[in-house]
Motif scaffolding. Structure first.
Motif, mmCIF file in Angstrom:
data_model
loop_
_atom_site.group_PDB
_atom_site.id
_atom_site.type_symbol
_atom_site.label_atom_id
_atom_site.label_comp_id
_atom_site.label_asym_id
_atom_site.label_seq_id
_atom_site.Cartn_x
_atom_site.Cartn_y
_atom_site.Cartn_z
ATOM 1 N N LEU A 69 0.828 -1.199 0.000
ATOM 2 C CA LEU A 69 0.000 0.000 0.000
ATOM 3 C C LEU A 69 0.865 1.253 0.000
ATOM 4 O O LEU A 69 2.052 1.208 0.322
ATOM 5 C CB LEU A 69 -0.924 -0.012 1.218
ATOM 6 C CG LEU A 69 -1.836 -1.247 1.370
ATOM 7 C CD1 LEU A 69 -2.703 -1.117 2.608
ATOM 8 C CD2 LEU A 69 -2.689 -1.459 0.129
ATOM 9 N N SER A 70 0.255 2.376 -0.331
ATOM 10 C CA SER A 70 1.003 3.633 -0.458
ATOM 11 C C SER A 70 1.589 4.109 0.861
ATOM 12 O O SER A 70 2.528 4.908 0.884
ATOM 13 C CB SER A 70 0.102 4.723 -1.042
ATOM 14 O OG SER A 70 -1.023 4.932 -0.200
ATOM 15 N N ASN A 71 1.045 3.626 1.987
ATOM 16 C CA ASN A 71 1.574 4.033 3.297
ATOM 17 C C ASN A 71 2.670 3.094 3.794
ATOM 18 O O ASN A 71 3.093 3.179 4.943
ATOM 19 C CB ASN A 71 0.452 4.123 4.332
ATOM 20 C CG ASN A 71 -0.280 2.803 4.519
ATOM 21 O OD1 ASN A 71 0.132 1.769 4.005
ATOM 22 N ND2 ASN A 71 -1.375 2.854 5.249
ATOM 23 N N GLY A 72 3.104 2.161 2.933
ATOM 24 C CA GLY A 72 4.204 1.272 3.288
ATOM 25 C C GLY A 72 3.793 -0.077 3.839
ATOM 26 O O GLY A 72 4.642 -0.919 4.124
ATOM 27 N N GLN A 73 2.490 -0.331 3.990
ATOM 28 C CA GLN A 73 2.019 -1.601 4.534
ATOM 29 C C GLN A 73 2.057 -2.714 3.485
ATOM 30 O O GLN A 73 1.655 -2.502 2.338
ATOM 31 C CB GLN A 73 0.577 -1.473 5.026
ATOM 32 C CG GLN A 73 0.406 -0.627 6.272
ATOM 33 C CD GLN A 73 -1.004 -0.732 6.801
ATOM 34 O OE1 GLN A 73 -1.278 -1.454 7.743
ATOM 35 N NE2 GLN A 73 -1.916 -0.003 6.189
ATOM 36 N N GLU A 74 2.501 -3.883 3.910
ATOM 37 C CA GLU A 74 2.434 -5.068 3.064
ATOM 38 C C GLU A 74 1.994 -6.253 3.931
ATOM 39 O O GLU A 74 2.677 -6.615 4.896
ATOM 40 C CB GLU A 74 3.783 -5.370 2.413
ATOM 41 C CG GLU A 74 3.726 -6.551 1.453
ATOM 42 C CD GLU A 74 5.054 -6.782 0.740
ATOM 43 O OE1 GLU A 74 5.098 -6.685 -0.495
ATOM 44 O OE2 GLU A 74 6.050 -7.048 1.453
ATOM 45 N N GLN A 75 0.866 -6.822 3.593
ATOM 46 C CA GLN A 75 0.314 -7.913 4.390
ATOM 47 C C GLN A 75 0.976 -9.230 3.982
ATOM 48 O O GLN A 75 0.954 -9.613 2.819
ATOM 49 C CB GLN A 75 -1.204 -7.992 4.181
ATOM 50 C CG GLN A 75 -1.936 -8.852 5.188
ATOM 51 C CD GLN A 75 -3.443 -8.804 4.976
ATOM 52 O OE1 GLN A 75 -3.922 -8.722 3.852
ATOM 53 N NE2 GLN A 75 -4.202 -8.858 6.061
ATOM 54 N N VAL A 76 1.557 -9.937 4.975
ATOM 55 C CA VAL A 76 2.251 -11.191 4.679
ATOM 56 C C VAL A 76 1.546 -12.397 5.282
ATOM 57 O O VAL A 76 1.901 -13.539 4.992
ATOM 58 C CB VAL A 76 3.713 -11.139 5.161
ATOM 59 C CG1 VAL A 76 4.488 -10.090 4.372
ATOM 60 C CG2 VAL A 76 3.805 -10.868 6.662
ATOM 61 N N TYR A 77 0.555 -12.137 6.131
ATOM 62 C CA TYR A 77 -0.235 -13.241 6.706
ATOM 63 C C TYR A 77 -1.615 -12.705 7.040
ATOM 64 O O TYR A 77 -1.763 -11.583 7.536
ATOM 65 C CB TYR A 77 0.424 -13.797 7.965
ATOM 66 C CG TYR A 77 -0.407 -14.845 8.677
ATOM 67 C CD1 TYR A 77 -0.436 -16.160 8.230
ATOM 68 C CD2 TYR A 77 -1.170 -14.505 9.803
ATOM 69 C CE1 TYR A 77 -1.203 -17.123 8.885
ATOM 70 C CE2 TYR A 77 -1.938 -15.454 10.459
ATOM 71 C CZ TYR A 77 -1.947 -16.762 9.996
ATOM 72 O OH TYR A 77 -2.714 -17.709 10.633
ATOM 73 N N TYR A 78 -2.631 -13.535 6.766
ATOM 74 C CA TYR A 78 -4.017 -13.141 7.048
ATOM 75 C C TYR A 78 -4.800 -14.400 7.372
ATOM 76 O O TYR A 78 -4.738 -15.402 6.645
ATOM 77 C CB TYR A 78 -4.619 -12.445 5.833
ATOM 78 C CG TYR A 78 -6.104 -12.175 5.884
ATOM 79 C CD1 TYR A 78 -6.619 -11.068 6.545
ATOM 80 C CD2 TYR A 78 -7.013 -13.015 5.226
ATOM 81 C CE1 TYR A 78 -7.981 -10.802 6.568
ATOM 82 C CE2 TYR A 78 -8.379 -12.763 5.238
ATOM 83 C CZ TYR A 78 -8.856 -11.649 5.910
ATOM 84 O OH TYR A 78 -10.204 -11.394 5.929
ATOM 85 N N ASN A 79 -5.514 -14.381 8.494
ATOM 86 C CA ASN A 79 -6.360 -15.514 8.871
ATOM 87 C C ASN A 79 -7.676 -14.971 9.400
ATOM 88 O O ASN A 79 -7.698 -14.099 10.266
ATOM 89 C CB ASN A 79 -5.677 -16.371 9.940
ATOM 90 C CG ASN A 79 -6.577 -17.491 10.443
ATOM 91 O OD1 ASN A 79 -7.187 -17.378 11.507
ATOM 92 N ND2 ASN A 79 -6.658 -18.564 9.699
#
Length: 404
Positions: A289-299
């Motif tokens: 995302l543009s704010n620097g977030q990157e999701q690497v796990y989601y449950n």
């Protein structure tokens, strides 16, 4: 003087009588739900009043307290969990802090008839498609209100930084309406927030409740329930739940997504859904995302309960891991954050919805702690929230010590 004393004694007597009567209006059941075979706790078991929308859920250690108002001792309490036989007992048959033993019941696949109208076996994908096509008949087609308890727990770089508990009401349109629930914040019981990474001041997240209600697979028509796209499914087992049988199906959408679906063998209602997404070979399924977030796990987990022939949410959990990168230096990892949000439903209202006390007051763009009102201990005395586990108590004390 004697007359005055008599009046005082009468007043005290009436006050005591009123207090006892008030207490007798609330019946309390406490206990621990265990596996009959190995005596291990059964987490998130359902404990509810038969044919009513009132209930609670056991915690991760199997413990529960169930407060029931204005019912007789002969009312029936139901205790159930997927994969176990269901127990039904009168309120007055329970003892304090009793161990409730549920037995595992297994039905081998070759002993269960799985046929379509043409006497052909269903494939796992056909079962999922039938469940998807039956959503309109299995889920609410009129407005309804859910009352529940929300728990928000967050870590940054492995350290706990926030713990929040609150009670809320959710006004829902029929399930076919793709609109998030309106929310009334009823009360916040705990709110402990330590120093977070400075990144949060600029990129403050939406509140935990919004994160939960916007991820509804059934209402917003997405996820592994559609039986389409790259999803492949296989039938793992058929197991008991609430005196019926459910299909246990595993699905996979390579390389990022896996799911487990529990589907009623008669109504084809989704009973429980779990979806897990993980990064693969260092790549996330979701762009940064543009704010620097990157999701690497989601449950995410959804579990439903049947009431008045429709399925309503009982429990929801969402747990993620995000890597946060510097927006000016995209290769620089600032920190890792791990939020965990849970919703426990303890009351379902389907009749008189329009006149039921409800006042939308939650600001969806503001975090819950910024909408905190004065703590009301009386409200929480007999509120059906899941019991705190030993681990949660330690986390709360840890944050208290840091803040103090």
């Amino acid at each position: 003087m004697h007359t005055i004393i008599k009046f005082i004694l009468l007043g005290v007597f009436l006050l005591i009588s009123f207090f006892i009567t008030g207490q007798q209006d609330v019946k309390t059941i406490t206990g621990r739900v265990l596996d009959e075979e190995d005596k291990k706790p059964i987490p998130f078991a359902s404990i509810y009043l038969k044919d009513k929308g009132i209930g609670t859920t056991s915690n991760e250690e199997g413990d529960f307290s169930f407060y029931i108002k204005n019912v007789s001792n002969t009312s029936i309490v139901v205790i159930s969990s997927i994969g176990y036989g269901t127990i039904e007992r009168r309120i007055d048959d329970f003892t304090i802090k009793e161990n409730i033993l549920l037995s595992r019941e297994v039905s081998p696949l070759d002993e269960v008839i799985i046929t379509a109208t043409k006497k052909k076996k269903f494939t796992a994908k056909q079962i999922v498609r039938k469940a998807y096509n039956a959503i309109a008949s299995n889920y609410p087609d009129t407005p309804f209100i859910l009352e529940g308890f929300v728990r928000d727990l967050q870590k940054e770089d492995g350290n706990y930084v926030e713990y929040l508990e609150c009670a809320a009401k959710f006004y829902n349109k029929p399930i076919s309406v793709e609109k998030e629930a309106n929310v009334e914040l009823v009360g916040i019981r705990s709110s402990y927030i330590s120093d977070k990474n400075p990144w949060n001041k600029k990129w403050d997240r939406k509140n935990a409740i919004m994160d939960l209600i916007e991820d509804d697979f059934i209402r917003f028509d997405y996820g592994p329930i559609k039986g389409k796209g790259g999803w492949n499914y296989r039938l793992i087992d058929i197991i008991p739940f609430n005196n019926r049988l459910v299909y246990k199906i595993e699905g996979e959408d390579v390389p990022f997504q896996k799911a487990t679906l529990f589907i009623d063998t008669e109504s084809f209602a989704f009973i429980r859904m779990e979806l897990t997404r993980t990064a693969h070979k260092g790549k996330s399924w979701k762009r940064r995302l543009s704010n620097g977030q990157e999701q690497v796990y989601y449950n995410v987990i959804f579990e439903y309960q049947e009431y008045n022939d429709k399925m309503y949410l009982k429990y929801q959990k969402e747990e993620d891991t995000w890597n946060i990168y510097d927006t000016t230096n995209p290769k620089k990892l600032l920190f890792t954050k791990e939020p965990k949000k849970e919703l426990f439903i303890n009351n379902i209202i389907v009749e008189g919805v329009e006149i039921y006390p409800f006042s939308q007051n939650m600001d969806s763009g503001s975090s819950l702690e910024n909408q905190k009102e004065a703590y009301n201990p009386d409200f929480w005395t007999n509120y059906n929230a899941p019991q705190q586990t030993k681990e949660i108590s330690k986390i709360e004390q840890y944050l208290k010590d840091i803040i103090d």
